[in-house]
Design an enzyme around this catalytic site. Sequence first.
Site, PDB file in Angstrom:
ATOM      1  N   THR A  75       0.697  -1.323  -0.024  1.00 19.96           N
ATOM      2  CA  THR A  75      -0.017   0.013  -0.052  1.00 19.96           C
ATOM      3  C   THR A  75       0.784   1.263  -0.018  1.00 19.96           C
ATOM      4  O   THR A  75       0.454   2.082  -0.868  1.00 19.96           O
ATOM      5  CB  THR A  75      -0.818   0.027   1.016  1.00 19.96           C
ATOM      6  OG1 THR A  75      -1.806  -1.042   1.016  1.00 19.96           O
ATOM      7  CG2 THR A  75      -1.817   1.171   1.300  1.00 19.96           C
ATOM      8  N   LYS A 124      -7.459   4.489   5.210  1.00 19.64           N
ATOM      9  CA  LYS A 124      -6.137   4.412   5.894  1.00 19.64           C
ATOM     10  C   LYS A 124      -5.279   5.918   5.894  1.00 19.64           C
ATOM     11  O   LYS A 124      -5.390   6.640   4.940  1.00 19.64           O
ATOM     12  CB  LYS A 124      -5.240   3.290   4.930  1.00 19.64           C
ATOM     13  CG  LYS A 124      -5.812   2.069   4.728  1.00 19.64           C
ATOM     14  CD  LYS A 124      -5.003   1.150   4.119  1.00 19.64           C
ATOM     15  CE  LYS A 124      -5.402  -0.257   3.889  1.00 19.64           C
ATOM     16  NZ  LYS A 124      -4.581  -1.090   3.122  1.00 19.64           N
ATOM     17  N   ARG A 144      -1.784   6.224   5.453  1.00 22.42           N
ATOM     18  CA  ARG A 144      -1.016   6.114   4.444  1.00 22.42           C
ATOM     19  C   ARG A 144      -1.484   6.399   3.091  1.00 22.42           C
ATOM     20  O   ARG A 144      -1.042   6.810   2.226  1.00 22.42           O
ATOM     21  CB  ARG A 144      -0.057   5.028   4.275  1.00 22.42           C
ATOM     22  CG  ARG A 144      -0.811   3.438   4.307  1.00 22.42           C
ATOM     23  CD  ARG A 144       0.078   2.172   4.657  1.00 22.42           C
ATOM     24  NE  ARG A 144      -0.601   1.130   4.479  1.00 22.42           N
ATOM     25  CZ  ARG A 144      -1.209   0.425   5.510  1.00 22.42           C
ATOM     26  NH1 ARG A 144      -1.208   1.047   6.802  1.00 22.42           N
ATOM     27  NH2 ARG A 144      -1.779  -0.548   5.299  1.00 22.42           N
ATOM     28  N   ASP A 202      -9.120  -3.498  -0.058  1.00 22.61           N
ATOM     29  CA  ASP A 202      -7.891  -4.168   0.402  1.00 22.61           C
ATOM     30  C   ASP A 202      -8.251  -5.132   1.651  1.00 22.61           C
ATOM     31  O   ASP A 202      -7.989  -6.220   1.829  1.00 22.61           O
ATOM     32  CB  ASP A 202      -6.853  -3.348   0.691  1.00 22.61           C
ATOM     33  CG  ASP A 202      -5.564  -3.995   1.158  1.00 22.61           C
ATOM     34  OD1 ASP A 202      -4.861  -4.805   0.405  1.00 22.61           O
ATOM     35  OD2 ASP A 202      -4.912  -3.925   2.285  1.00 22.61           O
ATOM     36  N   HIS A 234      -8.084  -9.118   1.568  1.00 25.64           N
ATOM     37  CA  HIS A 234      -7.172 -10.050   2.580  1.00 25.64           C
ATOM     38  C   HIS A 234      -7.972 -10.859   3.362  1.00 25.64           C
ATOM     39  O   HIS A 234      -7.572 -11.877   3.621  1.00 25.64           O
ATOM     40  CB  HIS A 234      -6.620  -9.018   3.274  1.00 25.64           C
ATOM     41  CG  HIS A 234      -5.228  -8.273   3.112  1.00 25.64           C
ATOM     42  ND1 HIS A 234      -4.096  -8.918   2.783  1.00 25.64           N
ATOM     43  CD2 HIS A 234      -4.807  -6.922   2.903  1.00 25.64           C
ATOM     44  CE1 HIS A 234      -3.145  -8.410   2.441  1.00 25.64           C
ATOM     45  NE2 HIS A 234      -3.487  -6.948   2.459  1.00 25.64           N
TER      46      HIS A 234
END
Length: 548
Positions: free
Chosen positions: A80, A162, A164, A306, A310
């Site tokens: 990511t 997120k 980031r 994501d 996952h």
Amino acid sequence: MKRFSSILILLLIPIISFSQSAPNQPNTKPKLVVGIVVDQMRYDYLTRYWERYGDGGFRRLVNEGFNCKNNHFNYIPTSTAPGHASVYTATTPAVHGIMGNDWFDKDLNEEVYCVRDLSYEPVGTKDKAGRMAPTRLISSTITDELKVATHGKGKVIGVAMKDRGAILPAGHAANAAYWFHGKDEGQFVSSSYYIKKLPDWVKEFNKSGIAKSYKKDWNTLYPIETYTASLADDLPYEEKFDGEDAPVFPHKLPKIWKKNDEYDMIKSSPYGNDLTADFALAAIEGEQLGADDITDFLAISFSSTDYVGHRFGVDAIETEDTYLRLDKQIERILTYLDTNIGKGNYTVFLTADHAAVHAPGYLRDLNLPAGYRSSKPMATRLKDFLSKKYGTDKLIRNYSNYQLYFNNEELAKIGVSSKELQGVVAEELIGYEGVQEVYTATQLWKNDYVQGFGYIVQNGFSKKRSGDVFIVQSPMFIGTSYEKGGTSHGTPYIYDTHVPLLFFGKGINQGYTTERTEIPDVSATIAALLGIGFPSGTTGTPVSQVID
């Protein structure tokens, strides 16, 4: 006189014709650029669910915009943080310095998180979730260059679940980056790096109850029997939520809310993407993005794809449902832009930060050479080998992101050079099961790879921040933690590198290419379109078919 007028008209025709066929201006100035990164989106999610998408979302981007069908990441690790950084810096980790989501800092002798910076305070929460900044990013972004080009007048906002995913695209000079802090708060927050306090529009959004409205059951958008692009609902390739008996629909989120960190549950469902779109549209209105002729930039990252991938894997009904729902959010954003910014006044690109592999359990059931492998046996075997050879078990300081970091102090004690140990370790590791290729730091310093694994590894290698030995694992294998279900990413293989790249809107040609494009080309293309400076570390090339 008539003859003179006729002659004058004839003389003017070539001039008029020339002006009509003259090349485009050296820049295109949309009122707003919207960059969309979909976390963990394989290219074939476009084609696999194509018939189920509506006309106004993904299909509109493809049909009315430009589709780069052969777009790839050109480095490892495909994860990511480096993905978002590479999209927006027009370069790779070798230059921008974001080596992974986390990496081992040789100077600090500890693992560091890509956007953690304790010198800044949280804004909108008292939790450490707000102590973030883009300070580890050592290259400028396309959003930074827009701020430079407009003397700070162009607004830049980053939005994601997120941290980031919001911070790295927003860059160093942004007005703000906002991300979702879940747990028992359910708030969009920021950092004192950007702002001293949340704007009124963010406070109002957080108080509105929109986040709480997604505390509801997750059932399929359409009848479950119509999800024929996926495997059956209950298979061993999926991981269930804590508190569930099986990973099947409907997922009763309110019932298992506490067991799954409360508002963090939203991130792991398609509702996280819905909430991201809600906030992104509120940002356009609240910040008046695209309201004047100075170009603004909104960077949106859809993170929930994501989390879902996952947990449930590439072939799950949950994944298909998440993309069908995301398609509606893409349509919603485009419709909003049409209405509020105006058709022909905005430019959009959509890509991903990495893709993902099919669940190895599923591949293995099809007799493909796939599986799960722990790094611990390899580490133990290597440690024993080095202990016998050199009389010490302290030569390896850290193993992360497929890299080994040496203990240089211990090497000095036994009189062995790093270069020598690199060669010894590489020769030993290449014989291990699960290891496909091995590269040493010395090789990566001295050679200039132009293709193959060497090229990809080298693009992810930094002399200052990377390890001493790089390992390329065998294809179609992931960590043992995914044996209970789901999937992962991070490798140089095509299932992790091949992602969508779509351009749409003002200044964008209609069409497609099957020629190879690479992630650093994204911001290089946008810089060329806008006629502004390229990001400082640019190694990508503008995709000429998109904007010529």
